[in-house]
Enzyme design. Sequence first.
Site, PDB file in Angstrom:
ATOM      1  N   HIS A 199       1.542   4.406  -2.703  1.00  0.00           N
ATOM      2  CA  HIS A 199       1.567   5.853  -2.477  1.00  0.00           C
ATOM      3  C   HIS A 199       2.737   6.477  -3.233  1.00  0.00           C
ATOM      4  O   HIS A 199       2.587   7.524  -3.890  1.00  0.00           O
ATOM      5  CB  HIS A 199       1.697   6.159  -0.984  1.00  0.00           C
ATOM      6  N   GLU A 212      -6.538   6.750  -0.852  1.00  0.00           N
ATOM      7  CA  GLU A 212      -6.396   5.513  -0.083  1.00  0.00           C
ATOM      8  C   GLU A 212      -6.958   4.323  -0.850  1.00  0.00           C
ATOM      9  O   GLU A 212      -6.377   3.230  -0.837  1.00  0.00           O
ATOM     10  CB  GLU A 212      -7.089   5.657   1.277  1.00  0.00           C
ATOM     11  N   HIS A 264       0.841  -1.205   0.000  1.00  0.00           N
ATOM     12  CA  HIS A 264       0.000   0.000   0.000  1.00  0.00           C
ATOM     13  C   HIS A 264       0.878   1.258   0.000  1.00  0.00           C
ATOM     14  O   HIS A 264       0.633   2.198  -0.769  1.00  0.00           O
ATOM     15  CB  HIS A 264      -0.903  -0.027   1.229  1.00  0.00           C
ATOM     16  N   GLU A 265       1.896   1.290   0.845  1.00  0.00           N
ATOM     17  CA  GLU A 265       2.757   2.475   0.916  1.00  0.00           C
ATOM     18  C   GLU A 265       3.621   2.603  -0.336  1.00  0.00           C
ATOM     19  O   GLU A 265       3.897   3.730  -0.793  1.00  0.00           O
ATOM     20  CB  GLU A 265       3.634   2.414   2.171  1.00  0.00           C
TER      21      GLU A 265
END
Length: 283
Positions: free
Chosen positions: A85, A112, A81-82
């Site tokens: 980003h 998100e 997930h990061e």
Amino acid sequence: MTDSRPPTPLAAAKARMRDLAAAYARTVPGLDAHSLMEGLDGISLTFMPMGDRDGAYDPEHRVIMINSSVRPERQRFTLAHEISHALLLGDDDLLSDIHDEYEGDRLEQVIETLCNVGAAAILMPDDLIADVLRRFGPTGRALAELARRADVSASSALYTLAEQTRDPVIYAVCAVTRLDGEDGEGPRKELTVRASSGAPGVKYVPGQDTVIPSDHPAAVTLDTGLPADEDSYVPFRSGRRMPARVNAFAERGRVLVSFHLRDDKAGRPEADGALSDSAALPT
């Protein structure tokens, strides 16, 4: 009949994010934590206690932080997930388009959601999902197998599998929950829905904490450990029941369930947990 309507802005952004993340995954040597980081030039990874937060990406100091206290499979999804980003911040076109379309809290929700989509694309590639569905069909066993092979939580696997399922199917992760008693009674334990999601076109799914009746095939599977595959129903908090073919698979004190709906029931508003285009995967 094929739907000729153009995709919504969010659906288009999700498709672009999925392609971006999948392309990144093809460039790294493996899917362990350090291999996943090899495609991010100059960005470091650190594990540390983070309280209630699972992780964060600090673009100023170019560091990804992961909570060292959470389960390994949650750490792994959070890392992906990061990384997403970082990929999103590096794609000026996609970033500009979503800033043009959304603002404020809605913009943060969309970001998100996109990063969860990216994480799923990194850890659960299309060929893996296709193989699981080919071997097991859209079943509770398929959900368990995807979570195991991708080394992610069942809840994370659930949303990804639902998006790739073409039949009118609802997936659910169920576990025993301690609930407050009624009319002065003490607390009781019930099998409840922890997470649920439906295939494209399925508009309603059972909400979190929906109680599974004790005579339902999913509850029987938990009690006996034996898989179930029989005609039954989808339960809802409202008390309504939607006829479905139920496939249940017990694993580690929980039950992974698929509800195969009849086509004429797939979009009927008999449920209490509407599925939205902005629903985000858990990290």
